[in-house]
Write a protein that holds these residues in place. Structure first.
Motif, PDB file in Angstrom:
ATOM      1  N   LYS A 181       0.760  -0.965   0.103  1.00 40.61           N
ATOM      2  CA  LYS A 181      -0.135  -0.047  -0.139  1.00 40.61           C
ATOM      3  C   LYS A 181       0.843   1.223  -0.151  1.00 40.61           C
ATOM      4  N   ILE A 182       1.862   1.486   0.927  1.00 42.61           N
ATOM      5  CA  ILE A 182       2.750   2.582   0.958  1.00 42.61           C
ATOM      6  C   ILE A 182       3.832   2.674  -0.273  1.00 42.61           C
ATOM      7  N   SER A 183       4.042   1.349  -0.798  1.00 42.13           N
ATOM      8  CA  SER A 183       4.841   1.604  -2.234  1.00 42.13           C
ATOM      9  C   SER A 183       3.843   2.354  -2.985  1.00 42.13           C
ATOM     10  N   ALA A 184       2.722   1.663  -3.124  1.00 43.76           N
ATOM     11  CA  ALA A 184       1.949   2.435  -4.196  1.00 43.76           C
ATOM     12  C   ALA A 184       1.703   3.981  -4.082  1.00 43.76           C
ATOM     13  N   MET A 185       1.504   4.286  -2.790  1.00 44.42           N
ATOM     14  CA  MET A 185       1.353   5.634  -2.449  1.00 44.42           C
ATOM     15  C   MET A 185       2.576   6.775  -2.825  1.00 44.42           C
ATOM     16  N   LEU A 186       3.895   5.836  -2.674  1.00 38.32           N
ATOM     17  CA  LEU A 186       5.131   6.690  -2.926  1.00 38.32           C
ATOM     18  C   LEU A 186       5.816   6.431  -4.395  1.00 38.32           C
ATOM     19  N   ALA A 187       4.976   5.501  -5.213  1.00 39.96           N
ATOM     20  CA  ALA A 187       5.640   5.267  -6.400  1.00 39.96           C
ATOM     21  C   ALA A 187       6.055   6.526  -6.946  1.00 39.96           C
ATOM     22  N   GLY A 188       5.112   7.634  -6.993  1.00 37.82           N
ATOM     23  CA  GLY A 188       5.468   8.930  -7.791  1.00 37.82           C
ATOM     24  C   GLY A 188       6.384   9.739  -7.081  1.00 37.82           C
ATOM     25  N   LEU A 189       6.799   9.352  -6.086  1.00 30.97           N
ATOM     26  CA  LEU A 189       7.810  10.476  -5.092  1.00 30.97           C
ATOM     27  C   LEU A 189       8.895  11.142  -5.952  1.00 30.97           C
ATOM     28  N   GLY A 190       9.535  10.311  -6.639  1.00 31.01           N
ATOM     29  CA  GLY A 190      10.774  10.862  -7.337  1.00 31.01           C
ATOM     30  C   GLY A 190      10.502  11.984  -8.452  1.00 31.01           C
ATOM     31  N   ARG A 191       9.108  12.100  -8.886  1.00 32.52           N
ATOM     32  CA  ARG A 191       8.636  12.966  -9.699  1.00 32.52           C
ATOM     33  C   ARG A 191       9.139  14.568  -9.064  1.00 32.52           C
ATOM     34  N   PRO A 220      12.073   6.406 -10.525  1.00 30.11           N
ATOM     35  CA  PRO A 220      12.069   5.418  -9.308  1.00 30.11           C
ATOM     36  C   PRO A 220      13.082   5.263  -8.547  1.00 30.11           C
ATOM     37  N   ALA A 221      14.526   5.849  -9.095  1.00 30.12           N
ATOM     38  CA  ALA A 221      15.788   5.716  -8.269  1.00 30.12           C
ATOM     39  C   ALA A 221      15.699   6.807  -7.578  1.00 30.12           C
ATOM     40  N   VAL A 222      15.148   8.123  -7.826  1.00 31.98           N
ATOM     41  CA  VAL A 222      15.254   9.213  -6.737  1.00 31.98           C
ATOM     42  C   VAL A 222      14.210   8.912  -5.826  1.00 31.98           C
ATOM     43  N   GLY A 223      13.139   8.200  -5.991  1.00 29.20           N
ATOM     44  CA  GLY A 223      12.114   7.910  -5.141  1.00 29.20           C
ATOM     45  C   GLY A 223      12.638   6.916  -3.901  1.00 29.20           C
ATOM     46  N   LYS A 224      13.283   5.755  -4.339  1.00 29.72           N
ATOM     47  CA  LYS A 224      14.124   4.952  -3.688  1.00 29.72           C
ATOM     48  C   LYS A 224      14.992   5.817  -2.590  1.00 29.72           C
ATOM     49  N   ASP A 225      15.929   6.537  -3.175  1.00 30.77           N
ATOM     50  CA  ASP A 225      17.026   7.246  -2.480  1.00 30.77           C
ATOM     51  C   ASP A 225      16.276   8.268  -1.285  1.00 30.77           C
ATOM     52  N   LEU A 226      15.184   8.671  -1.646  1.00 30.12           N
ATOM     53  CA  LEU A 226      14.262   9.591  -0.537  1.00 30.12           C
ATOM     54  C   LEU A 226      13.776   8.508   0.649  1.00 30.12           C
ATOM     55  N   ILE A 227      13.272   7.305   0.203  1.00 30.65           N
ATOM     56  CA  ILE A 227      12.503   6.521   1.004  1.00 30.65           C
ATOM     57  C   ILE A 227      13.522   5.450   1.818  1.00 30.65           C
ATOM     58  N   VAL A 228      14.713   5.314   1.294  1.00 29.58           N
ATOM     59  CA  VAL A 228      15.296   4.685   2.230  1.00 29.58           C
ATOM     60  C   VAL A 228      16.049   5.138   3.439  1.00 29.58           C
ATOM     61  N   ASN A 229      15.661   6.617   3.652  1.00 25.37           N
ATOM     62  CA  ASN A 229      16.089   7.331   4.815  1.00 25.37           C
ATOM     63  C   ASN A 229      15.096   7.111   5.943  1.00 25.37           C
ATOM     64  N   ILE A 230      14.004   6.384   5.707  1.00 24.03           N
ATOM     65  CA  ILE A 230      12.854   6.271   6.419  1.00 24.03           C
ATOM     66  C   ILE A 230      13.016   4.987   7.117  1.00 24.03           C
ATOM     67  N   PRO A 231      13.064   4.591   8.518  1.00 18.30           N
ATOM     68  CA  PRO A 231      13.431   3.476   9.117  1.00 18.30           C
ATOM     69  C   PRO A 231      12.121   2.470   8.719  1.00 18.30           C
ATOM     70  N   LEU A 233      11.307   0.995   6.037  1.00 17.78           N
ATOM     71  CA  LEU A 233      10.691   1.127   4.654  1.00 17.78           C
ATOM     72  C   LEU A 233      11.699   0.789   3.425  1.00 17.78           C
ATOM     73  N   ASN A 234      12.789  -0.240   3.748  1.00 15.14           N
ATOM     74  CA  ASN A 234      13.805  -0.400   3.022  1.00 15.14           C
ATOM     75  C   ASN A 234      13.002  -1.353   1.792  1.00 15.14           C
ATOM     76  N   ASN A 235      12.055  -2.304   2.193  1.00 11.42           N
ATOM     77  CA  ASN A 235      11.202  -3.153   1.221  1.00 11.42           C
ATOM     78  C   ASN A 235      10.249  -2.323   0.319  1.00 11.42           C
ATOM     79  N   VAL A 236       9.728  -1.075   0.856  1.00 10.49           N
ATOM     80  CA  VAL A 236       9.193  -0.141   0.017  1.00 10.49           C
ATOM     81  C   VAL A 236       9.942   0.533  -0.859  1.00 10.49           C
ATOM     82  N   ALA A 237      11.154   0.797  -0.505  1.00  9.31           N
ATOM     83  CA  ALA A 237      12.169   1.302  -1.389  1.00  9.31           C
ATOM     84  C   ALA A 237      12.587   0.847  -2.444  1.00  9.31           C
ATOM     85  N   GLN A 238      12.513  -0.602  -2.206  1.00  6.61           N
ATOM     86  CA  GLN A 238      12.625  -1.744  -3.237  1.00  6.61           C
ATOM     87  C   GLN A 238      11.737  -1.734  -4.408  1.00  6.61           C
TER      88      GLN A 238
END
Length: 391
Positions: A181-191, A220-231, A233-238
């Protein structure tokens, strides 16, 4: 929160003996085989704890607990065995991920204590999960609501994908549906790293330069780099990182991954994002669903079938349900929770929000503010029952 205990043994006398000692302490359900236990999980689950015998015909205790780990990962697993060799113990621990291992015969008070400790472990697991789901999901929603003001078209589609992904993940009993669910919410974060001029061209399906295409590809790479900083949420980042990766190895990132090596959340996102791109409303048509077959090489074949079956079921259910009467409404009168069924556009043709979006409070505030500056094509069609269903 469930506190039911499932006891599995192919010896009915032993099951009855255990039940006599423990039925006043615990809510017990019994099964005499692995197959029966799996059926009981479907009809009476979830269970807080499963206690399984090791040596059973057709399906061993290790095989059963391994399947429980896949189907009901929160259930705490205990094993009983009369075959206490080292190999059995190692298999049970490594494959069944057991919490406790008991040798037969086991004293009732020892088993009682083990089940009590397993229940406490289950409470810890579910409490942490609730914290993650409510606190993290709530925080992420605030972030997405703010971002949706800057890019309402993209995040309107993201909300559609999120709704689908959440339902499908739960329906298919995928592991950790909250992560999907959170992955879907943050899929466009890198925009957020892409210039506004490029985002406008992307939303309008205008041709992009090579440099602009590279920016969009790396979202997607920008989104991953932002998300990995959140405890936590590593699986979400992937999932976010691999959301555009094809099952055949095509797409970003070009790192050689393919097939089942791609995270399951990313495999699901790939299907749902493509489907959302060709779907004008909240639910795809049968033609939309059939179009997925044209790009079959991109998708996990089993997951694609399950997604198509899910939407076929939703469409049949909708066909049998009473038709929802859409309401005509001015933009200034819209409320959060309403689902729009026509594009919200200015009289000059500027698309502000695409059809199918379920309105959030920040989006509604933005729309109300825009009515003071722009003239809109009105009325718009909305489903007000989606707000009523939230209350």
């Amino acid at each position: 929160m469930t506190k039911k205990i499932l006891l599995v043994d192919d010896e009915p006398k032993l099951l009855r003996a255990i039940s006599r000692h423990l039925k006043r302490k615990f809510d017990l359900v019994m099964a005499e085989s692995g197959a029966e236990a799996l059926e009981v999980l479907k009809t009476e689950g979830p269970f807080a704890v499963i206690v399984s015998d090791m040596n059973m015909p057709q399906m061993s205790g290790v095989e059963l607990l391994e399947k429980f780990f896949e189907l009901s990962p929160d259930t705490v697993r205990l094993m009983l065995t009369g075959n206490a060799d080292q190999t059995t113990a190692i298999e049970a621990i490594n494959q069944g991920r057991i919490f406790r291992f008991f040798n037969k015969p086991v004293a009732p008070e020892v088993l009682e204590q083990g089940i009590s400790e397993a229940l406490r472990q289950y409470e810890l697991i579910t409490a942490e999960k609730t914290l993650l789901e409510t606190t993290l999901a709530g925080s992420v929603k605030v972030l997405v609501d703010v971002l949706s003001i800057a890019d309402p078209i993209a995040f309107g589609k993201a909300a559609k994908v999120q709704s689908w992904a959440e339902d499908i993940a739960k329906g298919l009993r995928l592991p950790n549906p909250w992560e999907i669910k959170i992955s879907a919410m943050l899929a466009g974060l890198g925009r957020v790293a892409v210039p506004e001029t490029v985002i406008k061209k992307l939303n309008a399906s205008h041709p992009l330069t090579e440099g602009e295409k590279e920016m969009v590809q790396k979202i997607p790479a920008v989104g991953k780099d932002l998300i990995v900083n959140i405890p936590r949420l590593n699986n979400v980042a992937q999932n976010v990182y691999y959301q555009d990766k094809g099952f055949d190895g095509s797409g970003f990132p070009e790192d050689g991954r393919a097939g089942m090596d791609i995270p399951i959340g990313a495999r699901l996102l790939r299907i749902l994002k493509d489907l959302a791109a060709i779907t004008d409303d909240n639910l795809p048509t049968r033609d939309n669903i059939a179009q997925l077959d044209r790009w079959a090489e991109r998708y996990d074949p089993e997951l694609k079938k399950k997604v198509q079956s899910y939407f076929e079921f939703r469409i049949r259910k909708l066909d049998d349900a009473p038709r929802v009467e859409l309401t005509k409404m001015k933009v200034a009168h819209l409320l959060s929770g309403y689902t729009v069924h026509s594009n919200i556009e200015t009289v000059d043709g500027l698309l502000v929000l695409a059809s199918g979006a379920k309105l959030t409070a920040p989006q509604v505030q933005r729309l109300h503010n825009l009515t003071k500056v722009y003239e809109f094509q009105e009325p718009v069609l909305v489903d007000i029952t989606t707000r009523e269903s939230e209350s």
